[in-house]
Design an enzyme around this catalytic site. Structure first.
Site, PDB file in Angstrom:
ATOM      1  N   LYS A   1       3.849   1.861   2.105  1.00  0.00           N
ATOM      2  CA  LYS A   1       4.452   2.262   3.382  1.00  0.00           C
ATOM      3  C   LYS A   1       5.907   2.682   3.168  1.00  0.00           C
ATOM      4  CE  LYS A   1       3.267  -1.678   5.343  1.00  0.00           C
ATOM      5  NZ  LYS A   1       2.415  -2.202   4.260  1.00  0.00           N
ATOM      6  N   THR A   2       6.639   1.860   2.445  1.00  0.00           N
ATOM      7  CA  THR A   2       8.031   2.188   2.156  1.00  0.00           C
ATOM      8  C   THR A   2       8.105   3.494   1.368  1.00  0.00           C
ATOM      9  OG1 THR A   2       8.348  -0.184   1.941  1.00  0.00           O
ATOM     10  CG2 THR A   2      10.165   1.217   1.270  1.00  0.00           C
TER      11      THR A   2
ATOM     12  N   HIS B   1     -21.329 -22.206 -17.194  1.00  0.00           N
ATOM     13  CA  HIS B   1     -20.984 -21.863 -15.819  1.00  0.00           C
ATOM     14  C   HIS B   1     -20.816 -20.340 -15.677  1.00  0.00           C
ATOM     15  CE1 HIS B   1     -18.714 -22.726 -11.956  1.00  0.00           C
ATOM     16  NE2 HIS B   1     -18.362 -21.472 -12.199  1.00  0.00           N
ATOM     17  N   GLU B   2     -20.026 -19.763 -16.565  1.00  0.00           N
ATOM     18  CA  GLU B   2     -19.762 -18.322 -16.455  1.00  0.00           C
ATOM     19  C   GLU B   2     -21.014 -17.509 -16.728  1.00  0.00           C
ATOM     20  OE1 GLU B   2     -17.222 -17.557 -15.037  1.00  0.00           O
ATOM     21  OE2 GLU B   2     -16.008 -19.348 -15.346  1.00  0.00           O
TER      22      GLU B   2
ATOM     23  N   THR C   1       0.815  -1.215   0.000  1.00  0.00           N
ATOM     24  CA  THR C   1       0.000   0.000   0.000  1.00  0.00           C
ATOM     25  C   THR C   1       0.847   1.261   0.000  1.00  0.00           C
ATOM     26  OG1 THR C   1      -0.207  -0.393   2.362  1.00  0.00           O
ATOM     27  CG2 THR C   1      -2.118  -0.865   1.017  1.00  0.00           C
TER      28      THR C   1
HETATM   29  P1  ADP Z   1       4.709  -1.533   1.257  1.00  0.00           P
HETATM   30  O1  ADP Z   1       5.962  -1.017   1.848  1.00  0.00           O
HETATM   31  O2  ADP Z   1       3.469  -0.968   1.886  1.00  0.00           O
HETATM   32  O3  ADP Z   1       4.624  -3.018   1.169  1.00  0.00           O
HETATM   33  P2  ADP Z   1       5.714  -0.236  -1.059  1.00  0.00           P
HETATM   34  O4  ADP Z   1       5.846   1.138  -0.540  1.00  0.00           O
HETATM   35  O5  ADP Z   1       6.949  -1.051  -1.127  1.00  0.00           O
HETATM   36  O6  ADP Z   1       4.612  -1.024  -0.243  1.00  0.00           O
HETATM   37  O7  ADP Z   1       5.009  -0.165  -2.471  1.00  0.00           O
HETATM   38  C1  ADP Z   1       5.508  -0.861  -3.578  1.00  0.00           C
HETATM   39  C2  ADP Z   1       5.305  -0.077  -4.844  1.00  0.00           C
HETATM   40  O8  ADP Z   1       3.920   0.081  -5.107  1.00  0.00           O
HETATM   41  C3  ADP Z   1       5.836   1.320  -4.761  1.00  0.00           C
HETATM   42  O9  ADP Z   1       7.170   1.348  -5.155  1.00  0.00           O
HETATM   43  C4  ADP Z   1       4.950   2.091  -5.719  1.00  0.00           C
HETATM   44  O10 ADP Z   1       5.429   1.980  -7.048  1.00  0.00           O
HETATM   45  C5  ADP Z   1       3.648   1.361  -5.646  1.00  0.00           C
HETATM   46  N1  ADP Z   1       2.717   2.036  -4.753  1.00  0.00           N
HETATM   47  C6  ADP Z   1       2.159   1.520  -3.628  1.00  0.00           C
HETATM   48  N2  ADP Z   1       1.334   2.393  -3.061  1.00  0.00           N
HETATM   49  C7  ADP Z   1       1.362   3.514  -3.805  1.00  0.00           C
HETATM   50  C8  ADP Z   1       0.707   4.794  -3.721  1.00  0.00           C
HETATM   51  N3  ADP Z   1      -0.144   5.079  -2.736  1.00  0.00           N
HETATM   52  N4  ADP Z   1       0.978   5.695  -4.668  1.00  0.00           N
HETATM   53  C9  ADP Z   1       1.824   5.416  -5.674  1.00  0.00           C
HETATM   54  N5  ADP Z   1       2.477   4.240  -5.804  1.00  0.00           N
HETATM   55  C10 ADP Z   1       2.242   3.291  -4.898  1.00  0.00           C
HETATM   56 ZN    ZN Z   2     -17.445 -20.088 -11.004  1.00  0.00          ZN
END
Ligand code: ADP
Ligand code: ZN
Length: 639
Positions: A246-247, A461-462, A244
């Site tokens: 965080k990094t 099915h679909e 999401t």
């Molecule tokens: P986490 O640390 O939460 O697991 P990362 O920060 O490593 O996630 O995210 C991985 C990649 O996903 C980032 O390098 C970026 O390219 C993309 N990404 C994730 N969230 C965002 C966001 N909110 N906006 C833009 N890019 C994002």
């Molecule tokens: Zn199905």
């Protein structure tokens, strides 16, 4: 034939490294040589032993060439019988010869014998008389040489082994402090002077950005805060599911504040030997202090910060590391501008001590993006590739509920790759759609050949799913239906597009969803009177939903508002754990079965009523393999 299959595992990136293989060979070879030497040292064969009287006889017969008088024995070299002479290497080659003599057991020469040393006062005279060379060995000199030589070899071998072990254990032994400099800062600290990431690169996550702005401001001008006497925040915890951002947020904080960014993962600290992790923490803070102001980012902080009492069997190493971390956080002077950001997706297992004021006292939630967030993430990443003007990112965001930022970034990249494959200069909408499907369901499996019969069953099915969705007022309309198999295991699927994103679901909506899930199998049953394995994923999902309706959402008559299950680690698999007695658990099962059976019956009824439409649409899909939501609606309205 699942409706939507989602796989949100992060790919693990740990390919075996070539140097390790080379090291393994070197190590194996060294051990081999070492063993050989030891073996040879003990198994070196003695020259043949003869009686002293025999020696005297040989002497008198003139068959003795040379005698070396040792303290307890005589080493006698006989005159070669048929004139053959042995060669002795000299000089530098003698050293090699010695070395190989260690490796390869030498046959003692046939002409070299030994005998005990008799107290024989006439020995020297006798030797003189027969013209035999004689000598006494200078023991010390060769002993020294051998000893030194062996030492060098052993040290070399041990050194190689240490180097190898160090690699294996991630830098435990050796390192800066030389051999045995235990734990001397070999943690993979990853330092960036300038991250180059700003808040603009992070889409959505407005609340998280808001909370972090203060930290940025503090890093910019700490005086503003110290003047008034406010203590700075020492750390913040970023909490949320994987991918999401965080990094990315942590980097953005460093980027915005223009400070150094240290990052490492919690698991880097945890080592096999007690005390190593703790010394790494110490080192990290020392380095950070030298570089202040700076951000220290610790990913997966749960690896060290796990609660100390909840464990079966204690883990001294982790505990020490955690204690060290706590001590360092208490100890450092926050006015110097060091801020620690931790990331985790399992906040509930963290030790309470970590969350105390003065440590990670701020908690910043980084949630999965909503529709608006997804559009923003897509927009941010779309800027990096060439896009056609006709692209509608909103539609892509609509069909990707539950996708994390990383998934969306990945989709844009997949789309660009697809465009290249299609020899296009710009990314088109269909590239994006294909990318969404690749990320959700895997690549198309073109080589998979289904029989006519199988393919027809999948089509029904679909269409069963899609019909149930469209026919029920509360269910979402469809975006696309396909029966092209995908690599992640689905034989076909319906891509549903929600009209708007919902954060709450009513009981009726959930039941409608279960009916949609049941309708796949129901269609097989109605038309072919058969049951296939293709419904397994539908069944799993439907059961899961029905179960949470009863156990967590209070939607059953029988249990009412009673909570039967609770969710553990919400940001990972979200598994529910039963909180009640086994007997109540059994009743829960019966209740769940009731819901499933009702819904299945509903699905059967619904399809019986719409059998014409089912036949018509399924045959159409069977022929075309992939149809859009619009095509579907058109035919649906017509028949
Ligand atoms: P986490 O640390 O939460 O697991 P990362 O920060 O490593 O996630 O995210 C991985 C990649 O996903 C980032 O390098 C970026 O390219 C993309 N990404 C994730 N969230 C965002 C966001 N909110 N906006 C833009 N890019 C994002
Ligand atoms: Zn199905």
């Amino acid at each position: 034939m699942d409706e939507r299959k989602k796989d949100k595992e992060k790919p693990s990136t740990n390919p075996p490294k070539l140097p390790n293989i080379v090291m393994l060979f070197v190590l194996a070879f060294s051990i081999f040589i070492l063993l050989q030497m030891i073996w040879n040292m003990f198994s070196r064969e003695e020259p043949r032993r003869i009686y002293y009287s025999e020696f005297v006889t040989y002497l008198q017969e003139g068959r003795v060439e040379k005698v070396v008088v040792q303290s307890d024995r005589l080493i006698i070299t006989l005159v070669p019988q048929n004139g053959a002479e042995e060669e002795y290497p000299e000089g530098a080659s003698a050293i090699f010869a010695d070395f190989f003599a260690w490796l390869i057991p030498q046959e003692p020469s046939e002409y070299e014998v030994h005998t005990g040393r008799m107290p024989d006062p006439q020995l020297r005279e006798m030797l003189e008389y027969h013209g035999v060379e004689y000598d006494s060995p200078i023991v010390t000199s060769t002993w020294m040489r051998d000893f030194l030589f062996q030492m060098v070899v052993y040290v070399l071998i041990i050194f190689l082994m240490l180097v190898f072990l160090r690699r294996m254990m991630g830098g435990l032994i050796g390192g800066k402090g030389g051999i045995m400099g235990f734990g001397q800062s070999n943690a993979k600290v990853y330092m960036e002077k300038k991250t180059g990431v700003t808040f603009d690169d992070v889409a959505g996550q407005e609340e998280a950005k808001d909370s972090l702005t203060e930290i940025v401001d503090f890093l910019h001008n700490p005086e503003k805060y110290t003047e008034i006497g406010a203590t700075q925040p020492k750390g913040a915890l970023l909490v949320g599911p994987p991918g999401t951002g965080k990094t990315l947020l942590a980097k953005a904080v460093a980027g915005e504040a223009g400070v150094v960014f240290f990052s490492l993962s919690g698991s880097d600290f945890v080592e096999m030997f007690v005390g190593v992790g703790a010394s790494r923490v110490r080192d990290l803070f020392k380095q950070a202090n030298q570089q202040s102001p700076c951000i220290i980012f610790i990913d997966e902080i749960d690896a060290i910060g796990r609660s100390r009492d909840s464990q079966m069997g204690s883990n001294d190493e982790r505990e020490q590391t955690l204690n060290q971390l706590l001590a360092e956080m208490d100890g450092f002077d926050s006015s110097k501008g060091v801020v620690i950001l931790g990331a985790t997706n399992r906040p509930e297992i963290l030790d309470k001590a970590l969350l105390r004021p003065g440590r990670f006292d701020r908690r910043i939630n980084v949630e999965l993006p909503d529709l608006k967030g997804r559009i923003e993430v897509l927009t941010v990443h779309a800027k990096k590739v060439k896009m056609s003007d006709a692209i509608d990112l909103r539609r892509i965001a609509m069909i990707t509920p539950g996708a994390a930022g990383a998934d969306l970034a990945n989709m844009i990249n997949e789309a660009a790759l697809h465009a290249v494959r299609m020899k296009r200069a710009r990314v088109e909408q269909e590239d994006l759609l294909e990318a969404v499907e690749v990320v959700i369901a895997g690549k198309e499996k073109k080589d998979r050949i289904m029989t006519e019969k199988e393919k027809r069953i999948v089509a029904y099915h679909e269409i069963g799913h899609a019909l149930a969705r469209t026919a029920q007022k509360d269910a979402k309309p469809v975006e696309k239906i396909t029966i092209v198999p995908r690599t992640k295991g689905s034989l076909g699927y319906v891509l549903a597009a929600p009209e708007e994103e919902k954060f709450m679901h009513s009981k009726d909506e959930m039941l409608a969803e279960i009916i949609v899930l049941m309708a796949g199998r129901a269609a097989e049953e109605v038309v072919f009177n058969t049951k296939t394995t293709g419904a397994s994923n539908d069944i799993e999902k439907a059961t899961q939903m029905a179960r949470s309706m009863v156990s967590m959402y209070g939607m059953s008559e029988k249990f009412g508002m009673m909570g039967l299950e609770s969710v553990q680690n919400r940001y990972l698999d979200g598994r529910a754990v039963l909180q009640v007695s086994d007997q109540t658990g059994a009743e829960l099962d019966i209740e769940v079965r009731g819901i499933i059976e009702d819904c299945y019956q509903n699905a059967l009824d619904l399809l019986h009523e719409n059998k014409d439409k089912l036949n018509e649409l399924a045959e159409y899909l069977f022929n075309k393999e992939t149809i859009t939501g619009d095509e579907f609606m058109e035919l649906y309205m017509k028949t």
